[in-house]
Write a protein that holds these residues in place. Structure first.
Motif, PDB file in Angstrom:
ATOM      1  N   PRO B 176       9.288  70.499 -22.376  1.00  0.00           N
ATOM      2  CA  PRO B 176       9.862  69.145 -22.377  1.00  0.00           C
ATOM      3  C   PRO B 176       8.794  68.076 -22.120  1.00  0.00           C
ATOM      4  O   PRO B 176       8.815  67.016 -22.766  1.00  0.00           O
ATOM      5  N   LEU B 177       7.846  68.393 -21.231  1.00  0.00           N
ATOM      6  CA  LEU B 177       6.785  67.430 -20.926  1.00  0.00           C
ATOM      7  C   LEU B 177       5.974  67.119 -22.184  1.00  0.00           C
ATOM      8  O   LEU B 177       5.605  65.965 -22.429  1.00  0.00           O
ATOM      9  N   SER B 178       5.721  68.160 -22.988  1.00  0.00           N
ATOM     10  CA  SER B 178       4.908  67.941 -24.185  1.00  0.00           C
ATOM     11  C   SER B 178       5.641  67.049 -25.182  1.00  0.00           C
ATOM     12  O   SER B 178       5.029  66.201 -25.839  1.00  0.00           O
ATOM     13  N   ILE B 179       6.966  67.230 -25.293  1.00  0.00           N
ATOM     14  CA  ILE B 179       7.740  66.367 -26.197  1.00  0.00           C
ATOM     15  C   ILE B 179       7.643  64.919 -25.721  1.00  0.00           C
ATOM     16  O   ILE B 179       7.390  63.993 -26.507  1.00  0.00           O
ATOM     17  N   LEU B 180       7.802  64.753 -24.414  1.00  0.00           N
ATOM     18  CA  LEU B 180       7.720  63.418 -23.834  1.00  0.00           C
ATOM     19  C   LEU B 180       6.348  62.789 -24.108  1.00  0.00           C
ATOM     20  O   LEU B 180       6.248  61.636 -24.537  1.00  0.00           O
ATOM     21  N   LEU B 181       5.296  63.581 -23.871  1.00  0.00           N
ATOM     22  CA  LEU B 181       3.944  63.062 -24.085  1.00  0.00           C
ATOM     23  C   LEU B 181       3.723  62.712 -25.551  1.00  0.00           C
ATOM     24  O   LEU B 181       3.144  61.670 -25.866  1.00  0.00           O
ATOM     25  N   ALA B 182       4.193  63.579 -26.456  1.00  0.00           N
ATOM     26  CA  ALA B 182       3.995  63.325 -27.882  1.00  0.00           C
ATOM     27  C   ALA B 182       4.691  62.033 -28.290  1.00  0.00           C
ATOM     28  O   ALA B 182       4.128  61.206 -29.018  1.00  0.00           O
ATOM     29  N   LEU B 183       5.935  61.848 -27.815  1.00  0.00           N
ATOM     30  CA  LEU B 183       6.669  60.630 -28.174  1.00  0.00           C
ATOM     31  C   LEU B 183       6.013  59.404 -27.551  1.00  0.00           C
ATOM     32  O   LEU B 183       5.917  58.352 -28.186  1.00  0.00           O
ATOM     33  N   MET B 184       5.551  59.543 -26.303  1.00  0.00           N
ATOM     34  CA  MET B 184       4.912  58.402 -25.651  1.00  0.00           C
ATOM     35  C   MET B 184       3.616  58.030 -26.345  1.00  0.00           C
ATOM     36  O   MET B 184       3.276  56.862 -26.471  1.00  0.00           O
ATOM     37  N   ARG B 185       2.880  59.051 -26.833  1.00  0.00           N
ATOM     38  CA  ARG B 185       1.638  58.734 -27.521  1.00  0.00           C
ATOM     39  C   ARG B 185       1.911  57.994 -28.818  1.00  0.00           C
ATOM     40  O   ARG B 185       1.096  57.209 -29.292  1.00  0.00           O
ATOM     41  N   ARG B 186       3.071  58.260 -29.419  1.00  0.00           N
ATOM     42  CA  ARG B 186       3.419  57.577 -30.665  1.00  0.00           C
ATOM     43  C   ARG B 186       4.132  56.258 -30.416  1.00  0.00           C
ATOM     44  O   ARG B 186       4.505  55.566 -31.366  1.00  0.00           O
ATOM     45  N   SER B 187       4.336  55.910 -29.150  1.00  0.00           N
ATOM     46  CA  SER B 187       5.064  54.690 -28.829  1.00  0.00           C
ATOM     47  C   SER B 187       4.353  53.467 -29.393  1.00  0.00           C
ATOM     48  O   SER B 187       3.129  53.434 -29.520  1.00  0.00           O
ATOM     49  N   SER B 188       5.160  52.447 -29.743  1.00  0.00           N
ATOM     50  CA  SER B 188       4.551  51.237 -30.295  1.00  0.00           C
ATOM     51  C   SER B 188       4.053  50.316 -29.184  1.00  0.00           C
ATOM     52  O   SER B 188       3.350  49.355 -29.448  1.00  0.00           O
ATOM     53  N   THR B 189       4.409  50.624 -27.944  1.00  0.00           N
ATOM     54  CA  THR B 189       3.924  49.823 -26.823  1.00  0.00           C
ATOM     55  C   THR B 189       2.566  50.348 -26.379  1.00  0.00           C
ATOM     56  O   THR B 189       2.481  51.480 -25.910  1.00  0.00           O
ATOM     57  N   PRO B 190       1.508  49.564 -26.520  1.00  0.00           N
ATOM     58  CA  PRO B 190       0.191  50.052 -26.121  1.00  0.00           C
ATOM     59  C   PRO B 190       0.132  50.403 -24.636  1.00  0.00           C
ATOM     60  O   PRO B 190      -0.643  51.273 -24.238  1.00  0.00           O
ATOM     61  N   PHE B 191       0.970  49.746 -23.832  1.00  0.00           N
ATOM     62  CA  PHE B 191       1.046  50.048 -22.409  1.00  0.00           C
ATOM     63  C   PHE B 191       1.313  51.525 -22.158  1.00  0.00           C
ATOM     64  O   PHE B 191       0.870  52.101 -21.178  1.00  0.00           O
ATOM     65  N   VAL B 192       2.107  52.111 -23.057  1.00  0.00           N
ATOM     66  CA  VAL B 192       2.474  53.510 -22.912  1.00  0.00           C
ATOM     67  C   VAL B 192       1.529  54.401 -23.702  1.00  0.00           C
ATOM     68  O   VAL B 192       1.010  55.384 -23.187  1.00  0.00           O
ATOM     69  N   SER B 193       1.277  54.034 -24.966  1.00  0.00           N
ATOM     70  CA  SER B 193       0.564  54.965 -25.847  1.00  0.00           C
ATOM     71  C   SER B 193      -0.897  55.131 -25.431  1.00  0.00           C
ATOM     72  O   SER B 193      -1.437  56.230 -25.515  1.00  0.00           O
ATOM     73  N   VAL B 194      -1.552  54.042 -24.964  1.00  0.00           N
ATOM     74  CA  VAL B 194      -2.979  54.155 -24.647  1.00  0.00           C
ATOM     75  C   VAL B 194      -3.236  55.039 -23.419  1.00  0.00           C
ATOM     76  O   VAL B 194      -4.023  55.986 -23.507  1.00  0.00           O
ATOM     77  N   PRO B 195      -2.569  54.800 -22.288  1.00  0.00           N
ATOM     78  CA  PRO B 195      -2.812  55.697 -21.137  1.00  0.00           C
ATOM     79  C   PRO B 195      -2.463  57.152 -21.441  1.00  0.00           C
ATOM     80  O   PRO B 195      -3.191  58.061 -21.037  1.00  0.00           O
TER      81      PRO B 195
END
Lengths: 389, 366
Positions: B176-195
């Protein structure tokens, strides 16, 4: 609140910003708590400790070292050991991998079976187990006086493995190793690059040969310059008294890791190489046959260049992975970068600084391998194939 | 002219059919080099096979009654060390009378793993239920303290059951963590995707051992004691993060391989972000990412052996202990061969399953 509204809320940007803010606050809190904890333990942060002397000894070093040397030197030695073991392991693993890959793509079923058995045996057993196994084997060898000999040149003993070495300074040998790699890479580039046109293209093989000859001459000259005076070039190990003198001694720790890395890595590289050769469209080889190419030329001019292009990107990952595997040194006590860092943390308590150095060191290694391999990859990629990398 | 035409028309234009014997001869003895390779290779295989057979079976000692002294005198393998110490290797320091619990827990975990290989369970809900229930049963059996089972704390866990526990926990948290990380990395908010991108790339560039070392040895130095928790769970958290960083990239590439029309179709239907992800994008991405996911599982199972470095008493460590103590010290080869064999059985069957899936999917695509 309905389920839909909840879902929309979770997806909204405000919510995401809140999540980001929480993450920042938690991180800041952790860093603050960590600092408090360190202060309570009386540890001063900063990199000043790098110039303090260590007061402890390390097992394996390519350059002279004494226990009064500072921390930065120990860390440098660790990094050098990692690179030394890493590159020796990569070279041997590549050699094994090529042999296995060729065996597995061979049309001869017996050779094929040998390759398959090899790959399945060594790939399905954890690397650390293999390192432990070889370490146990090497430390259970007989003492030097009863060492197992191979033709007066190779001695296997519990104190290490003795091979014929050179009476040449370590620095010169390092330069020679670099020259050898440069020579081989240049030759491969000349064989497979698409940059060459006209006159040069027709003379690929002679040019590649020339690159190797130039490298060989350079290696010879550097070696001659770095020779230790009044000694024969080749130093043979021999039994004197209770111990073996001369030659090149590989410690049991180093030999165990090297064996494990090359056998395990070789199995993976063999698979990558096999996949590379299998990815060549049949038509390419049939076309070469139809043009009347001889088997040797089909291999050097068609199959090898195409296979190298398919192999390189995966190979980069595997090389990076193998270098990272040197951290297994800590399992058998080889002073690699990581072992040196963890000992330093125990001895000096400069945890955060040393972890940063550790991360920096590995980022640097990964980045360097990635850059070099990508540069090779770009230079030999078939132009005009768009995004194929 | 007409004659030759007549004659050719009578000849079959099909290529000559090879009989099995001819094919065998062409494959094995087609060229002079093949003769050498075939004969030499066969001789090598027979020699190695026979030597191993002689060592492992013919000249070996099997019974636990054979003492270390008599065993060492044998020419072949001394499997008596396994017969004498197998309980230590499989169960570690777990209380002797309670070994059945540890064994049963392992059987349940392996059963769940096998079940999740059956296509019937390939739905997020069924898979999640099977794993959570199986894992709960595993922990209840191992830890005890309820249902009249005596309590056995984590420090006493060991051997193969600890290895399996860590692997299952890492998969259960990491997925589940990996799914979360994958989606967050694809997020359009740089606040989320960059870190998140930075986190994933940093974790991936470090060797696993350094991460294990950090969570097991360094965290106690940095973190106040009330926040540390059990070392075992810190190690699991570290491994799960490491697994998730790699798996997130696998899922991300699965998502990126989907045509953008899939997501756009979802949008025109008025589905929200999570509805599109859960019903459209993730199931397809997972199907595409299945072979590398299995591969990642294989690697993770092998990598659980690294936790010996931070002093947990898992399968490899208890194997070391099984021969390390005095009288059996000579039998290190047998112990390592046995451990290697057990790992081989797990890893090989998992990787064969991965290869089967890949074949199955290739057929399904055409």
């Amino acid at each position: 609140m309905t389920r839909d509204r909840l879902v929309t809320l979770l997806a909204s940007r405000h919510f995401q910003a809140v999540v980001a803010a929480i993450v920042v606050v938690v991180l800041a809190g952790l860093i603050y708590a960590g600092q408090q904890e360190l202060m309570a333990k009386g540890i001063v942060s900063g990199f000043d400790f790098l110039w303090r002397s260590t007061g402890w000894d390390i097992g394996f070093s390519l350059i002279p070292y004494s226990i009064s040397d500072p921390y930065w030197k120990v860390l440098l030695i660790g990094l050098m050991n990692t690179l030394f073991l890493g590159f020796a392991g990569l070279a041997l693993a590549t050699l094994v991998g090529v042999l296995v890959g060729v065996a597995r793509t061979s049309h001869n079923p017996v050779l094929n079976a040998i390759g398959t058995i090899y790959v399945e045996t060594f790939r399905n057993v954890p690397l650390i187990l293999q390192a432990f196994f070889w370490y146990a084997v090497y430390t259970h060898l007989p003492p030097p006086r009863r060492a197992i000999e191979f033709g007066d040149a190779i001695f296997l003993s519990a104190r290490g493995i003795y091979l014929p070495g050179f009476n040449i300074s370590n620095g010169a040998i390092a330069i020679c190793a670099v020259l050898l790699v440069v020579g081989i890479v240049a030759a491969l580039w000349l064989i497979s690059s698409r940059r060459l046109t006209g006159w040069a293209e027709a003379r690929r093989l002679p040019l590649a040969g020339l690159a190797l000859v130039v490298a060989a001459i350079a290696i010879f000259l550097v070696g001659e310059a770095g020779r230790i005076a009044d000694q024969p070039v080749i130093s043979m190990p021999e039994l004197r008294g209770l111990n073996i003198r001369g030659g090149l001694r590989l410690t049991s720790e180093f030999a165990a890791l090297l064996t494990a890395m090359s056998l395990y890595g070789g199995a993976y590289l063999g698979e990558i190489i096999r996949a590379g050769f299998l990815s060549i469209p049949k038509g390419q080889i049939e076309a070469a046959k139809a043009l009347g190419f001889r088997p040797f030329h089909i291999f050097t001019l068609v199959r090898l260049p195409l296979a190298i292009r398919a192999i390189l990107p995966t190979l980069t990952n595997q090389y990076v992975w193998l270098i990272k595997a040197t951290t297994l040194g800590i399992a058998v006590g080889f002073s690699d970068f990581f072992l040196v860092i963890s000992t330093s943390i125990n001895q000096s308590g400069q945890t955060v600084e040393l972890l940063l150095i550790l991360m920096g060191g590995f980022l640097l290694i990964n980045y360097t391998i990635g850059t070099v391999m990508n540069a090779i990859n770009r230079s030999i990629a078939i132009k005009g194939q768009g995004t194929r990398k | 002219m007409a004659d030759t035409m007549l004659r050719t028309s009578g000849v079959s234009m099909e290529p000559p059919r090879q009989s099995a014997l001819e094919k065998f001869r062409a494959d094995y003895f087609g060229r002079p080099s093949d003769v050498i390779l075939t004969l030499g290779g066969t001789a090598l295989l027979v020699y190695i096979g026979w030597t191993l057979f002689q060592w492992a079976i013919l000249d070996a000692a099997f019974s636990a009654d054979v003492g270390p002294k008599a065993c060492e005198a044998k020419a072949g393998a001394c499997w008596s060390v396994i017969a004498a110490r197998w309980r230590l290797m499989f169960f570690g320091l777990y209380p002797y009378e309670e070994h059945w619990r540890s064994g049963l827990a392992c059987a349940i975990a392996i059963g769940v793993a096998i079940l999740s290989c059956v296509p019937y369970f390939w739905a997020a809900k069924r898979l999640a239920i099977a794993w959570v229930l199986g894992f709960a049963a595993f922990v209840i059996l191992m830890r005890g303290g309820i249902f009249g089972l005596s309590e056995v704390t984590e420090e006493q866990w060991g051997g193969l059951s600890l290895t399996i526990f860590i692997f299952a926990a890492v998969a259960l948290i990491g997925m589940p963590l990996s799914i979360l990380l994958a989606l967050m990395r694809r997020s359009s908010t740089p606040f989320v995707s960059v870190p998140v991108g930075l986190l994933i790339d940093t974790v991936r560039s470090l060797p696993l051992i350094t991460i294990l070392f950090t969570v097991a040895v360094v965290v106690p130095i940095l973190v106040p004691s009330w926040l540390q928790g059990e070392k075992l769970y810190r190690v699991i958290a570290g491994m799960a993060l490491f697994f998730a960083a790699y798996q997130a990239e696998i899922i991300r590439s699965g998502i990126q391989s989907l045509s953008s029309g899939q997501d756009e179709a979802g949008r025109t239907l008025g589905l929200t972000y999570w509805q599109r992800m859960i019903y459209i994008v993730l199931p397809q991405a997972f199907r595409r990412a299945l072979p590398p996911t299995i591969n990642q599982m294989v690697i993770t199972f092998k990598e659980t052996s690294l936790i010996i470095i931070v002093g947990l008493f898992e399968f490899l460590a208890s194997g070391n202990a099984a021969y390390g103590s005095g009288e059996w010290a000579f039998a290190y080869v047998e112990v390592y061969v046995f451990i290697a064999f057990v790992y081989f059985v797990f890893v090989f069957s998992l990787s064969r399953y991965g290869a089967y899936l890949e074949r199955r999917m290739r057929i399904a695509q055409h």
